[in-house]
Enzyme design. Structure first.
Site, short mmCIF file in Angstrom:
data_model
loop_
_atom_site.label_atom_id
_atom_site.label_comp_id
_atom_site.label_asym_id
_atom_site.label_seq_id
_atom_site.Cartn_x
_atom_site.Cartn_y
_atom_site.Cartn_z
NE ARG A 232 37.10 31.79 46.69
CZ ARG A 232 37.40 32.68 45.76
NH1 ARG A 232 37.05 32.48 44.51
NH2 ARG A 232 38.09 33.76 46.03
CG ASP B 89 35.96 42.53 43.22
OD1 ASP B 89 36.42 41.90 42.25
OD2 ASP B 89 36.59 42.65 44.29
NE ARG C 65 44.91 34.82 41.82
CZ ARG C 65 46.03 34.59 41.14
NH1 ARG C 65 46.15 33.48 40.47
NH2 ARG C 65 46.98 35.48 41.10
CB CYS D 189 41.64 32.14 39.00
SG CYS D 189 41.10 33.82 39.00
CB ILE E 112 40.61 45.15 36.69
CG1 ILE E 112 40.13 46.58 36.99
CG2 ILE E 112 41.58 44.65 37.76
CD1 ILE E 112 41.19 47.63 37.14
CE LYS F 159 36.34 37.39 48.53
NZ LYS F 159 37.66 37.45 47.87
CG ASN F 160 38.69 40.90 48.63
OD1 ASN F 160 38.78 39.69 48.88
ND2 ASN F 160 38.25 41.36 47.46
NE ARG G 120 43.19 37.40 40.24
CZ ARG G 120 42.37 37.23 41.27
NH1 ARG G 120 41.49 36.26 41.25
NH2 ARG G 120 42.42 38.02 42.31
N1 EPU Z 1 48.73 42.12 38.12
C1 EPU Z 1 49.91 41.91 37.47
N2 EPU Z 1 51.01 41.60 38.23
C2 EPU Z 1 50.97 41.50 39.58
C3 EPU Z 1 49.75 41.73 40.23
C4 EPU Z 1 48.65 42.04 39.48
O1 EPU Z 1 50.00 41.99 36.25
O2 EPU Z 1 52.00 41.22 40.20
C5 EPU Z 1 47.53 42.46 37.34
C6 EPU Z 1 46.41 41.42 37.48
O3 EPU Z 1 46.60 40.34 36.59
C7 EPU Z 1 45.19 42.25 37.17
C8 EPU Z 1 45.55 43.62 37.75
O4 EPU Z 1 46.96 43.62 37.89
O5 EPU Z 1 45.02 42.35 35.78
C9 EPU Z 1 44.95 43.94 39.10
O6 EPU Z 1 45.10 42.84 39.97
P1 EPU Z 1 45.29 42.98 41.53
O7 EPU Z 1 46.63 42.43 41.90
O8 EPU Z 1 44.94 44.34 42.00
O9 EPU Z 1 44.19 41.95 42.07
P2 EPU Z 1 44.35 41.03 43.32
O10 EPU Z 1 45.12 41.73 44.37
O11 EPU Z 1 44.79 39.67 42.90
C10 EPU Z 1 42.24 41.89 44.60
C11 EPU Z 1 40.99 41.28 45.13
C12 EPU Z 1 40.09 40.90 43.96
C13 EPU Z 1 39.78 42.17 43.16
C14 EPU Z 1 41.09 42.82 42.70
C15 EPU Z 1 40.89 44.13 41.97
C16 EPU Z 1 41.71 40.30 47.21
C17 EPU Z 1 41.98 39.09 48.02
N3 EPU Z 1 41.32 40.12 45.94
O12 EPU Z 1 42.86 40.88 43.79
O13 EPU Z 1 38.89 40.39 44.50
O14 EPU Z 1 39.00 41.84 42.04
O15 EPU Z 1 41.94 43.05 43.84
O16 EPU Z 1 40.21 45.03 42.77
O17 EPU Z 1 41.82 41.41 47.71
C18 EPU Z 1 36.92 39.11 44.51
O18 EPU Z 1 36.77 39.41 45.71
O19 EPU Z 1 36.00 38.56 43.84
C19 EPU Z 1 38.18 39.39 43.86
C20 EPU Z 1 38.56 38.78 42.74
#
Ligand code: EPU
Length: 417
Positions: A396, A304, A92, A116, A326, A22-23, A121
């Site tokens: 999802r 995850d 998101r 969320c 995380i 998915k990701n 996030r």
């Molecule tokens: N963060 C910030 N500022 C930002 C971006 C992130 O503070 O601008 C923080 C977040 O709040 C979090 C940390 O950085 O505490 C890491 O977040 P990240 O941005 O890496 O997560 P994401 O890109 O929103 C993706 C996956 C998630 C997975 C995380 C971590 C996708 C679509 N989603 O989310 O997947 O948990 O990376 O590996 O790729 C899931 O599939 O269940 C899922 C939640």
């Protein structure tokens, strides 16, 4: 709302095939916005999030159709550059359209994703990166309004190696003028997969998979035909299931090299792995051993997989300490596991899990995607009948999970309402 009814305690045996990630699929689908024309993305899982991104693309005026793992997308005619709240709030990852739209059209209006269940996030790092490349970004009435004629390459340091942030900036940088360096970039396999897809579209990218990604902007990108990587989290979830039920499951089509930390931790817990043609055979122990784990960005243990690992530890021999670094609120499954008798206490980002010999069934409520998966893991090993409510999140991210589990002997059914 649908519910899952699981009668646990059965030993499972057989093979499951892992779906596309998915990701990885979501950013690759978003990247098709970078080039006008028809793209085909293969190995796309049939999930609610995929139909949501499809609706988002259709909303822009693109054509999107999905059939048996193949997404056909045509982004030639785009009539609006707005990603509305109603779509973004259900997923998101919709924010992944921001970088491509801005890069190709010089503007975009994308609803700001809210918090969320697992954490606040924020997306400040996505916006900082795009601003550093010259975009003018304003937040108005809950929307990100981004403008910028042609973005310019620059050096961007990410305070946190954000996955979708790295992806958004990398996509935007493909069409920027000059070279962009992303420092402290996310190293997840899904980031590498997106980079490979972008290279297939004509981008010049080096270093994906490492902490510094170098992107040399090109004048135009072309549509692509691409197959996304298998889902390492789905594969890990089946490993947890083999571990908790003491079963013998062959996981087909996964990429073991993406799962080092997960496999090593499961080995520590007593699971035995054997490479077989086309996959990996996992045999669960009579009772898992306690093992501590701390979630970290890749190549660390994935957040995850934390909930599923905790379900396994809830029946382990001994006490394990599970630290979530995380997301600040990713222990929603704990209250549900406790309702099954698990002995888990939480202090800040750390859970102490004292293994008990056996979980008991209970009616459960799924709260987020991976929490839902952990409840299935737990239910498959518990005595009696467990009913899991609110399957919205599960759908999802897990393709045909009950069918795959029935195929290896699980007593699981979906009751539709
Ligand atoms: N963060 C910030 N500022 C930002 C971006 C992130 O503070 O601008 C923080 C977040 O709040 C979090 C940390 O950085 O505490 C890491 O977040 P990240 O941005 O890496 O997560 P994401 O890109 O929103 C993706 C996956 C998630 C997975 C995380 C971590 C996708 C679509 N989603 O989310 O997947 O948990 O990376 O590996 O790729 C899931 O599939 O269940 C899922 C939640």
């Amino acid at each position: 709302m649908d519910k899952l009814v699981i009668r646990g305690g059965k030993k499972l045996k057989g093979a499951v095939h892992i779906s596309g990630a998915k990701n990885a699929a979501l950013p690759v689908i978003a990247s098709t916005l970078l080039a006008p024309g028809g793209s085909i993305i293969r190995n796309v899982p049939n999930l609610r999030d995929v139909s949501t991104i499809g609706r988002l693309l259709t909303n822009f005026g693109a054509e999107f159709s999905y059939k048996r793992g193949n997404a056909a997308i045509n982004t030639k005619r785009i009539k609006t550059l707005e990603a509305p709240y109603d779509l973004v709030r259900t997923m998101r990852a919709s924010v992944l359209v921001l970088g491509p739209l801005l890069a190709r059209f010089g503007q975009a209006k994308v609803s700001l994703p809210g918090g969320c269940a697992i954490g606040a996030r924020p997306i400040n790092l996505h916006l900082m990166g795009l601003e550093k490349m010259g975009a003018d970004i304003k937040l108005e009435s809950g929307y990100i309004i981004a403008r910028g004629k042609r973005l310019e390459g620059t050096s961007i340091y990410l305070d946190i190696p954000t996955v979708t942030g790295t992806e958004n900036i990398m996509m935007a940088a493909t069409l920027a003028k000059g070279e962009t360096l992303i420092e402290n970039a996310a190293r997840e396999p899904e980031v590498v997969d997106l980079a490979n897809a972008l290279v297939a579209m004509g981008a010049k990218i080096e270093g994906a998979g490492g902490s510094i990604i170098r992107i040399e902007g090109v004048d135009e990108m072309k549509p692509l035909e691409y197959s996304v990587i298998p889902d390492r989290i789905e594969a890990g979830t089946f490993m947890a299931i083999a571990g908790i039920t003491g079963s013998d499951i062959t996981i087909q089509g996964c990429r073991n090299e993406h799962m080092d930390a997960t496999i090593l931790k499961f080995q520590d817990a007593g699971l035995v792995f054997e490479n077989v043609t086309g996959g990996i055979r996992v045999t669960g122990p009579t009772r898992p051993r306690a093992s501590d784990v701390k979630t970290l960005p890749y190549p660390g243990f994935p957040t995850d997989m934390q909930a599923q690992f905790m379900a396994l530890m809830s029946i382990a021999d001994g006490t394990s300490i599970i630290s979530e670094t995380i997301f600040e609120n990713r222990f929603m499954h704990v209250a549900e596991l406790r309702r099954m008798g698990a002995d888990i206490t939480i202090e800040g980002g750390t859970a102490t899990v004292k293994g008990i010999p056996m979980l008991k069934s209970a009616p459960l409520m799924a709260t987020d995607l991976r929490a839902s998966a952990s409840l299935i893991v737990a239910a498959l090993a518990s005595r009696g009948e467990t009913v899991i409510h609110r399957l919205y999140h599960l759908d999802r991210g897990y393709e045909k999970i009950e069918k795959k589990l029935r195929g290896i002997g699980a007593d699981i059914k979906r009751v539709k309402k």
